[in-house]
Structure formats: structure tokens, C-alpha cells
Design an enzyme around this catalytic site. Structure first.
Site, PDB file in Angstrom:
ATOM      1  N   SER A 137     -19.613   8.876  44.846  1.00  0.00           N
ATOM      2  CA  SER A 137     -19.743   7.436  45.001  1.00  0.00           C
ATOM      3  C   SER A 137     -20.076   7.022  43.411  1.00  0.00           C
ATOM      4  O   SER A 137     -20.659   7.816  42.991  1.00  0.00           O
ATOM      5  CB  SER A 137     -20.841   7.038  45.955  1.00  0.00           C
ATOM      6  OG  SER A 137     -21.176   5.674  45.812  1.00  0.00           O
ATOM      7  N   TYR A 150     -29.224   7.648  50.149  1.00  0.00           N
ATOM      8  CA  TYR A 150     -27.886   8.015  49.706  1.00  0.00           C
ATOM      9  C   TYR A 150     -27.425   8.377  48.279  1.00  0.00           C
ATOM     10  O   TYR A 150     -26.700   8.864  48.067  1.00  0.00           O
ATOM     11  CB  TYR A 150     -27.006   6.477  49.921  1.00  0.00           C
ATOM     12  CG  TYR A 150     -25.574   6.631  49.998  1.00  0.00           C
ATOM     13  CD1 TYR A 150     -24.854   7.162  50.882  1.00  0.00           C
ATOM     14  CD2 TYR A 150     -25.208   5.765  48.849  1.00  0.00           C
ATOM     15  CE1 TYR A 150     -23.683   7.198  50.744  1.00  0.00           C
ATOM     16  CE2 TYR A 150     -23.652   5.744  49.042  1.00  0.00           C
ATOM     17  CZ  TYR A 150     -23.049   6.207  49.803  1.00  0.00           C
ATOM     18  OH  TYR A 150     -21.469   6.459  49.505  1.00  0.00           O
TER      19      TYR A 150
END
Length: 259
Positions: A137, A150
Site C-alpha cells: 500500500s 495497518y
């Protein structure tokens, strides 16, 4: 003739979102695609046009993952490409103590990626060829508010990918780290930290970006195109890292401007 004719590809997280888009793109280029997720069914796989196989497997369970990969090699003779798309994303504030969500984030995003790569690596080394694509990501590169765990999990995936590539230099294997930005998926639909969601301007139970694809939100197929670019590059070319974001996403601080 497809660019991946004869190739055997495993895609995790293939029941929806980026994983489903990647499976569709690879099958469209002639690959045999093994679609893997905890909820995968033959019906879901058959909806993808091309040569697909459905395998239900929890990537967190190491022995199940090894059995899945070994079964693919036994049935199809090889595993040429592995795309790790399985993942979860929870907006949570650390003070709200969402322990179960943090643990799931680490288990699926980190442990799952390591388990699948570890199971496939010996087969690829034996064949002196293969390609790992790990979906991390843009959160691996910068901090996004209310995504502390995350952020760390995706940074792990990115650094793990670099380490794996370094280990595989000279073996014929390739490793690619794909780093998507905001993408219209159901990744945040299970979020339940209302305070964190309000802070970040996201809606609990909604699709990322409200599902509106455009300059502020990618389609899953946009990320799949990046994966396809990497795995169809000439064998001597290593596409090590790909950052793909919506044109108007504010990298580094997604809340700094509202266009």
C-alpha cells in the site's frame, strides 16, 4: 495467444476487490489462475472468464497454505506467479483498543503474505523461475491517520518484499511490491470504530471512496493492470516496486485538501 499462456498463477484474496480484478486480468491473458480465499467457491471462480480453479484456504494457517501450494504444483506441474492480495484494513484509534482487529490485520497482511511466499518459494527455486507480487500500500511509505497498525503491517510487507528479492538475486525469481493508493473496494466495510471513521472522513460499512472511480479513487482493475505489467515484463526485467495512486490523491497527507 495470451501473454501468460501456460503459466500457473495463485492469487490470494481473490473473492473480491483487487484480488478478483487481478485473477480476472491474469486469466484474460491465458493463465491458469488458482483463486484462493477463505470464502472461495467454484461458483465465484467460474464467474471469471478463463481457466480458473477455486481453492478455499485461510492464508493465516501455515499448514493449510503449504497443502494448498503443494496441491497446485501436484495438479498443474508448477507455480509460476503468486499474487498476495489477501488483506484487511481497519481505521482504529489506538486508545480505543481494537485488539482483535489489530491482530487480524497483522495475521492476514503480514503472516499471510509470509506463509504463501514461504510455501511457494522452494518450488520456484527448484524451477529457477517464478514471480512473487505482494500488494502492500502507499501506507507502507507514509502515515495515514487512524491506521497505525495497518501502516505498520503494510510497511512490513514492503520491507519483506525487498528482503525476499535480495535473497532471490541470481535465482531467476522476481519479486514485485505493488503499492496502491485509494481504491474502490470493500476493504473498510467491516470497520466499527466510529470515532476513527469520523476523524478520517470515511463511512463505516461503505466502499472506499464511496465507489466513485476517478481522479480521487482507483478502480481495482487499475491495480490489476499494474500487476499485469509487472508479470508480463521480459524475463530480464525486474519491476521491483510500483506506487499507483489516483491522480489527485494527496500523497503524504490525504486529509490536507478536499478538492
Amino acid at each position: 495467444m495470451g501473454k501468460l499462456d501456460g503459466k500457473v498463477c495463485i492469487v490470494t484474496g481473490a473473492s473480491s476487490g483487487i484480488g478478483l480484478a487481478v485473477a480476472t486480468a491474469l486469466a484474460g491473458e491465458g493463465a491458469k489462475v488458482v483463486m484462493v480465499s477463505r470464502s472461495m467457491t467454484a461458483e465465484k471462480a467460474s464467474a471469471v472468464k478463463g481457466d480458473t480453479v477455486a481453492v478455499a484456504c485461510d492464508v493465516v494457517k501455515r499448514e493449510d497454505v503449504k497443502a494448498m501450494v503443494d496441491g497446485v504444483v501436484d495438479a498443474h506441474g508448477a507455480v509460476d506467479v503468486v499474487v498476495n492480495c489477501a488483506g484487511v484494513m481497519y481505521f482504529t484509534l489506538m486508545k480505543n483498543l481494537k485488539y482483535d482487529q489489530w491482530e487480524q490485520t497483522i495475521d492476514i497482511n503480514c503472516k499471510g503474505t509470509v506463509n504463501v511466499c514461504g510455501a511457494a518459494l522452494p518450488h520456484m527455486l527448484g524451477a529457477k523461475a517464478g514471480h512473487f507480487v505482494n500488494i502492500s500500500s502507499d501506507a507502507a511509505k507514509t502515515l495515514f491517520g487512524a491506521l497505525t497498525v495497518y501502516n505498520a503491517a503494510k510497511a512490513f510487507v514492503s520491507v519483506f518484499s525487498k528482503g525476499l528479492r535480495a535473497e532471490c538475486v541470481g535465482t531467476g525469481l522476481r519479486v514485485t511490491d505493488v503499492q496502491p493508493g485509494d481504491t474502490a473496494t470493500n476493504l473498510i466495510q467491516r470497520n466499527d470504530d466510529a470515532e476513527a471513521a469520523e476523524k478520517m472522513g470515511v463511512t463505516v460499512g461503505a466502499v472506499v471512496g464511496g465507489g466513485d472511480v476517478g481522479p480521487a479513487c482507483l478502480a481495482p482493475g487499475d491495480v490489476a493492470d499494474a500487476v499485469l505489467y509487472a508479470v508480463t515484463a521480459p524475463a530480464h526485467v525486474g519491476v521491483h516496486e510500483l506506487l499507483i495512486e489516483p491522480r489527485d490523491q494527496m500523497f503524504g497527507d490525504p486529509t490536507s485538501m478536499n478538492a
